[in-house]
Motif scaffolding. Sequence first.
Motif, PDB file in Angstrom:
ATOM      1  N   ASN A 154       0.808  -1.210   0.000  1.00 14.47           N
ATOM      2  CA  ASN A 154       0.000   0.000   0.000  1.00 14.47           C
ATOM      3  C   ASN A 154       0.844   1.263   0.000  1.00 14.47           C
ATOM      4  O   ASN A 154       0.391   2.323  -0.449  1.00 14.47           O
ATOM      5  CB  ASN A 154      -0.930   0.001   1.212  1.00 14.47           C
ATOM      6  CG  ASN A 154      -1.963  -1.109   1.147  1.00 14.47           C
ATOM      7  OD1 ASN A 154      -2.426  -1.479   0.079  1.00 14.47           O
ATOM      8  ND2 ASN A 154      -2.310  -1.659   2.301  1.00 14.47           N
ATOM      9  N   ALA A 155       2.074   1.168   0.490  1.00 15.78           N
ATOM     10  CA  ALA A 155       2.956   2.330   0.536  1.00 15.78           C
ATOM     11  C   ALA A 155       3.325   2.848  -0.850  1.00 15.78           C
ATOM     12  O   ALA A 155       3.857   3.958  -0.980  1.00 15.78           O
ATOM     13  CB  ALA A 155       4.224   1.985   1.318  1.00 15.78           C
ATOM     14  N   LEU A 156       3.042   2.069  -1.901  1.00 16.59           N
ATOM     15  CA  LEU A 156       3.329   2.511  -3.263  1.00 16.59           C
ATOM     16  C   LEU A 156       2.313   3.520  -3.784  1.00 16.59           C
ATOM     17  O   LEU A 156       2.538   4.152  -4.813  1.00 16.59           O
ATOM     18  CB  LEU A 156       3.383   1.304  -4.210  1.00 16.59           C
ATOM     19  CG  LEU A 156       4.552   0.343  -4.005  1.00 16.59           C
ATOM     20  CD1 LEU A 156       4.405  -0.873  -4.903  1.00 16.59           C
ATOM     21  CD2 LEU A 156       5.880   1.035  -4.253  1.00 16.59           C
ATOM     22  N   ALA A 157       1.195   3.662  -3.088  1.00 21.59           N
ATOM     23  CA  ALA A 157       0.181   4.621  -3.528  1.00 21.59           C
ATOM     24  C   ALA A 157       0.692   6.043  -3.331  1.00 21.59           C
ATOM     25  O   ALA A 157       1.290   6.369  -2.302  1.00 21.59           O
ATOM     26  CB  ALA A 157      -1.112   4.407  -2.751  1.00 21.59           C
ATOM     27  N   GLY A 158       0.463   6.881  -4.330  1.00 24.77           N
ATOM     28  CA  GLY A 158       0.896   8.276  -4.244  1.00 24.77           C
ATOM     29  C   GLY A 158       1.604   8.719  -5.503  1.00 24.77           C
ATOM     30  O   GLY A 158       1.232   8.328  -6.613  1.00 24.77           O
ATOM     31  N   THR A 159       2.639   9.513  -5.344  1.00 19.35           N
ATOM     32  CA  THR A 159       3.346  10.113  -6.478  1.00 19.35           C
ATOM     33  C   THR A 159       4.466   9.205  -6.980  1.00 19.35           C
ATOM     34  O   THR A 159       5.311   8.764  -6.196  1.00 19.35           O
ATOM     35  CB  THR A 159       3.933  11.476  -6.087  1.00 19.35           C
ATOM     36  OG1 THR A 159       2.870  12.344  -5.664  1.00 19.35           O
ATOM     37  CG2 THR A 159       4.655  12.107  -7.269  1.00 19.35           C
ATOM     38  N   TRP A 160       4.439   8.920  -8.284  1.00 17.06           N
ATOM     39  CA  TRP A 160       5.496   8.143  -8.942  1.00 17.06           C
ATOM     40  C   TRP A 160       6.251   9.071  -9.885  1.00 17.06           C
ATOM     41  O   TRP A 160       5.703  10.034 -10.426  1.00 17.06           O
ATOM     42  CB  TRP A 160       4.891   6.994  -9.747  1.00 17.06           C
ATOM     43  CG  TRP A 160       4.372   5.857  -8.907  1.00 17.06           C
ATOM     44  CD1 TRP A 160       3.526   5.930  -7.838  1.00 17.06           C
ATOM     45  CD2 TRP A 160       4.653   4.465  -9.093  1.00 17.06           C
ATOM     46  NE1 TRP A 160       3.266   4.676  -7.335  1.00 17.06           N
ATOM     47  CE2 TRP A 160       3.947   3.764  -8.090  1.00 17.06           C
ATOM     48  CE3 TRP A 160       5.430   3.757 -10.002  1.00 17.06           C
ATOM     49  CZ2 TRP A 160       3.991   2.376  -7.982  1.00 17.06           C
ATOM     50  CZ3 TRP A 160       5.481   2.372  -9.894  1.00 17.06           C
ATOM     51  CH2 TRP A 160       4.773   1.687  -8.893  1.00 17.06           C
ATOM     52  N   LYS A 161       7.516   8.768 -10.097  1.00 18.16           N
ATOM     53  CA  LYS A 161       8.324   9.497 -11.065  1.00 18.16           C
ATOM     54  C   LYS A 161       8.131   8.875 -12.445  1.00 18.16           C
ATOM     55  O   LYS A 161       7.817   7.694 -12.561  1.00 18.16           O
ATOM     56  CB  LYS A 161       9.792   9.475 -10.652  1.00 18.16           C
ATOM     57  CG  LYS A 161      10.032  10.089  -9.263  1.00 18.16           C
ATOM     58  CD  LYS A 161      11.447   9.843  -8.799  1.00 18.16           C
ATOM     59  CE  LYS A 161      11.648  10.358  -7.377  1.00 18.16           C
ATOM     60  NZ  LYS A 161      10.939   9.541  -6.362  1.00 18.16           N
ATOM     61  N   VAL A 162       8.329   9.691 -13.476  1.00 18.04           N
ATOM     62  CA  VAL A 162       8.087   9.243 -14.847  1.00 18.04           C
ATOM     63  C   VAL A 162       9.340   9.425 -15.686  1.00 18.04           C
ATOM     64  O   VAL A 162       9.871  10.536 -15.808  1.00 18.04           O
ATOM     65  CB  VAL A 162       6.922  10.023 -15.492  1.00 18.04           C
ATOM     66  CG1 VAL A 162       6.687   9.550 -16.926  1.00 18.04           C
ATOM     67  CG2 VAL A 162       5.647   9.856 -14.665  1.00 18.04           C
ATOM     68  N   THR A 163       9.818   8.315 -16.251  1.00 21.32           N
ATOM     69  CA  THR A 163      10.928   8.354 -17.202  1.00 21.32           C
ATOM     70  C   THR A 163      10.370   8.555 -18.605  1.00 21.32           C
ATOM     71  O   THR A 163       9.414   7.890 -19.000  1.00 21.32           O
ATOM     72  CB  THR A 163      11.728   7.043 -17.164  1.00 21.32           C
ATOM     73  OG1 THR A 163      12.347   6.914 -15.888  1.00 21.32           O
ATOM     74  CG2 THR A 163      12.798   7.017 -18.251  1.00 21.32           C
ATOM     75  N   VAL A 164      10.975   9.465 -19.344  1.00 21.01           N
ATOM     76  CA  VAL A 164      10.570   9.715 -20.733  1.00 21.01           C
ATOM     77  C   VAL A 164      11.818   9.670 -21.611  1.00 21.01           C
ATOM     78  O   VAL A 164      12.855  10.260 -21.273  1.00 21.01           O
ATOM     79  CB  VAL A 164       9.871  11.076 -20.872  1.00 21.01           C
ATOM     80  CG1 VAL A 164       9.579  11.385 -22.347  1.00 21.01           C
ATOM     81  CG2 VAL A 164       8.579  11.108 -20.066  1.00 21.01           C
ATOM     82  N   GLY A 165      11.706   8.956 -22.727  1.00 18.23           N
ATOM     83  CA  GLY A 165      12.797   8.888 -23.690  1.00 18.23           C
ATOM     84  C   GLY A 165      12.285   9.057 -25.105  1.00 18.23           C
ATOM     85  O   GLY A 165      11.116   8.768 -25.397  1.00 18.23           O
ATOM     86  N   ALA A 166      13.151   9.528 -25.977  1.00 20.98           N
ATOM     87  CA  ALA A 166      12.814   9.646 -27.402  1.00 20.98           C
ATOM     88  C   ALA A 166      14.062   9.388 -28.223  1.00 20.98           C
ATOM     89  O   ALA A 166      15.158   9.835 -27.866  1.00 20.98           O
ATOM     90  CB  ALA A 166      12.236  11.014 -27.723  1.00 20.98           C
ATOM     91  N   LEU A 167      13.878   8.658 -29.326  1.00 15.58           N
ATOM     92  CA  LEU A 167      14.969   8.305 -30.229  1.00 15.58           C
ATOM     93  C   LEU A 167      14.756   8.992 -31.570  1.00 15.58           C
ATOM     94  O   LEU A 167      13.729   8.784 -32.229  1.00 15.58           O
ATOM     95  CB  LEU A 167      15.023   6.788 -30.419  1.00 15.58           C
ATOM     96  CG  LEU A 167      16.072   6.245 -31.378  1.00 15.58           C
ATOM     97  CD1 LEU A 167      17.485   6.517 -30.870  1.00 15.58           C
ATOM     98  CD2 LEU A 167      15.853   4.741 -31.598  1.00 15.58           C
TER      99      LEU A 167
END
Length: 290
Positions: A154-167
């Motif tokens: 349950n501690a995973l609920a909340g704000t996550w970081k987002v990785t973005v990539g482009a080639l």
Amino acid sequence: MRIRATVAAVTGALALSVLAVPAAQADSRGDADPNKPSAAERFGASSAKSTFRAAAAAEELPVISKVTINSGKAVAVGTTNAKTFTVSVTASHTTGIQDAYVDLWHGTDPTTVEGIDGLLPPNEEAATCTASSATTSTCKLTITAYPGYDLHKNALAGTWKVTVGALAGDESVYWDDYHTTHKVQRYSKLTVNASPEPVKKGRTITVTGKLSRANWETSTYAGYATQSVNLQFRKKDSSTYTTLKTVKTNSTGNLSTTVTASADGYFRYSFAGTSTTPAVSAAGDFVDVQ
């Protein structure tokens, strides 16, 4: 059966190692694959230059103009059903865009297994990119979150970081493990019951209900304690709810209050949500006032 792909760069090409995850494993806590690819591993370009949050001097890199996750809404996941959502990246480069990448991760350090306690990678090995011009494309991927597997605590609920990539077409790479953030939440439910029905005008109506949310550790819904919830009412011929009062849930998520019967209409409870739990409103319960 769920398919996970771990991508490694081998002599400039992509080598795919596929791990099959049976649906039954959704009951196994803490088994989610924490291996997060680097830019070179995802795009198979070991010599490609990446931003890593700072552009190399005099090097033209892909430019990200828009990132959309789940149509801009928080990702709310229940106890049983997997949640699949779409992510998209709009990027541009003078040589065009050939691929893109998005994942959601939870933790402190994306470069180590110990630094990540939650990872939601894309389902596809490559994005589907649609060009709007010779330089700009919008690339789409899907991500699936499995309760009890990817979301094993349950501690995973909340704000996550987002990785973005482009080639880009010339194999230059934009890659940022901290491009943005997004909410991943425990799905919520809210009930209401107004009684007695019917009731004479001026008499007391008791309105009960319960606010609960997904417990990813037990695969059940549990009451959400000490939360402020609005009791709302709309008249029979109206489409607008008005807040009558604010009620707090008890230690088991239950709600109870009283009002005076004045007119035919619908009662409901409405919860504004928190960082870990989405907003939810109960369906209105009609009371006939005589």
